[in-house]
Design an enzyme around this catalytic site. Sequence first.
Site, PDB file in Angstrom:
ATOM      1  N   SER A  13       0.840  -1.201   0.000  1.00 20.05           N
ATOM      2  CA  SER A  13       0.000   0.000   0.000  1.00 20.05           C
ATOM      3  C   SER A  13       0.875   1.251   0.000  1.00 20.05           C
ATOM      4  O   SER A  13       2.088   1.186   0.220  1.00 20.05           O
ATOM      5  CB  SER A  13      -0.922   0.020   1.233  1.00 20.05           C
ATOM      6  OG  SER A  13      -0.157   0.035   2.424  1.00 20.05           O
ATOM      7  N   ASP A  43       4.885 -10.257   9.421  1.00 25.70           N
ATOM      8  CA  ASP A  43       4.927  -9.128  10.342  1.00 25.70           C
ATOM      9  C   ASP A  43       6.385  -8.729  10.493  1.00 25.70           C
ATOM     10  O   ASP A  43       7.147  -9.341  11.247  1.00 25.70           O
ATOM     11  CB  ASP A  43       4.331  -9.529  11.692  1.00 25.70           C
ATOM     12  CG  ASP A  43       4.280  -8.361  12.671  1.00 25.70           C
ATOM     13  OD1 ASP A  43       4.872  -7.298  12.371  1.00 25.70           O
ATOM     14  OD2 ASP A  43       3.677  -8.513  13.751  1.00 25.70           O
ATOM     15  N   ASN A  69      11.189   0.271   2.811  1.00 27.54           N
ATOM     16  CA  ASN A  69      10.066   1.205   2.856  1.00 27.54           C
ATOM     17  C   ASN A  69       9.181   1.054   4.090  1.00 27.54           C
ATOM     18  O   ASN A  69       8.597   2.038   4.563  1.00 27.54           O
ATOM     19  CB  ASN A  69       9.204   1.012   1.604  1.00 27.54           C
ATOM     20  CG  ASN A  69       7.868   1.709   1.700  1.00 27.54           C
ATOM     21  OD1 ASN A  69       7.785   2.943   1.602  1.00 27.54           O
ATOM     22  ND2 ASN A  69       6.799   0.939   1.914  1.00 27.54           N
ATOM     23  N   TYR A 133       9.672   8.680  15.727  1.00 29.29           N
ATOM     24  CA  TYR A 133       9.626   8.566  14.271  1.00 29.29           C
ATOM     25  C   TYR A 133      10.816   9.273  13.637  1.00 29.29           C
ATOM     26  O   TYR A 133      11.532   8.694  12.798  1.00 29.29           O
ATOM     27  CB  TYR A 133       8.314   9.160  13.760  1.00 29.29           C
ATOM     28  CG  TYR A 133       8.135   9.095  12.254  1.00 29.29           C
ATOM     29  CD1 TYR A 133       7.853   7.888  11.629  1.00 29.29           C
ATOM     30  CD2 TYR A 133       8.205  10.242  11.467  1.00 29.29           C
ATOM     31  CE1 TYR A 133       7.660   7.813  10.260  1.00 29.29           C
ATOM     32  CE2 TYR A 133       8.018  10.182  10.101  1.00 29.29           C
ATOM     33  CZ  TYR A 133       7.752   8.969   9.500  1.00 29.29           C
ATOM     34  OH  TYR A 133       7.575   8.912   8.134  1.00 29.29           O
ATOM     35  N   LYS A 137      13.893   7.607  11.472  1.00 25.81           N
ATOM     36  CA  LYS A 137      14.061   8.002  10.075  1.00 25.81           C
ATOM     37  C   LYS A 137      15.425   8.654   9.853  1.00 25.81           C
ATOM     38  O   LYS A 137      16.051   8.468   8.799  1.00 25.81           O
ATOM     39  CB  LYS A 137      12.936   8.945   9.649  1.00 25.81           C
ATOM     40  CG  LYS A 137      11.577   8.254   9.522  1.00 25.81           C
ATOM     41  CD  LYS A 137      11.595   7.148   8.488  1.00 25.81           C
ATOM     42  CE  LYS A 137      10.225   6.544   8.246  1.00 25.81           C
ATOM     43  NZ  LYS A 137      10.230   5.515   7.195  1.00 25.81           N
TER      44      LYS A 137
END
Length: 233
Positions: A13, A43, A69, A133, A137
């Site tokens: 997705s 998972d 990704n 996050y 990243k």
Amino acid sequence: MRKERVLITGGASGIGRATAERCKADGYDVVVIDREKGGIEADLSKPEDTASALKEALRGGPITRLVNNVGVVRPGPVEEQTLEDLDLAVSLNLRCAIQCLQALLPDMKEEKFGRVVNIASRAALGKELRTVYSATKAGLIGMARVWALELGGFGITANAIGPGPIRTALFDKANPHNSPRTRAIIDAVPVRRMGTPDDIANAASFLLDRRSGFVTGQVLYVCGGMTVGVASV
């Protein structure tokens, strides 16, 4: 002649799906690992599930291109970020990327060719309500730089893409449509629009190409100009 293969984590997705579709159009044999249907189901937040999925993926032959990704975002102020949030983000956003590269590296080195693309985020430069996050990243960017130095002699490049605000289900979940903060994000984009998954897929296509072998250790911000004046020159 066998098609060159590319592995995309979280490719069922959003950005991952758009990248998978672009890679198919570019002529690659695309392998997707995701907890959703559409490829190898796993998972990826669990190391043992990741290992099993990678073993299955490699049964089809060498994979010399990797798009890290898959990711998770748990928004919130720093005082509300839990150790559970941190553990999940580290496992899915960082550990998974290392584990995938380690599995693919033997074939990349034997082929003397490889392309690695880490999907990072503009949030690595700093963004409110994104402590765990942005940390993970930023880690993806740091790892791409290290891998570029370690693996360049084997014909393997490693780069990162830093998406800005991209219209995906993940973005919508973290940024409600009726939120003033969301409106402010869109208004701050110099090109005056939200990005699309195809914008990121186009950048990934360039970095995965054999002709991009002199580009490594770089971060390509696909953000509609939002990093201008923020990221270093």
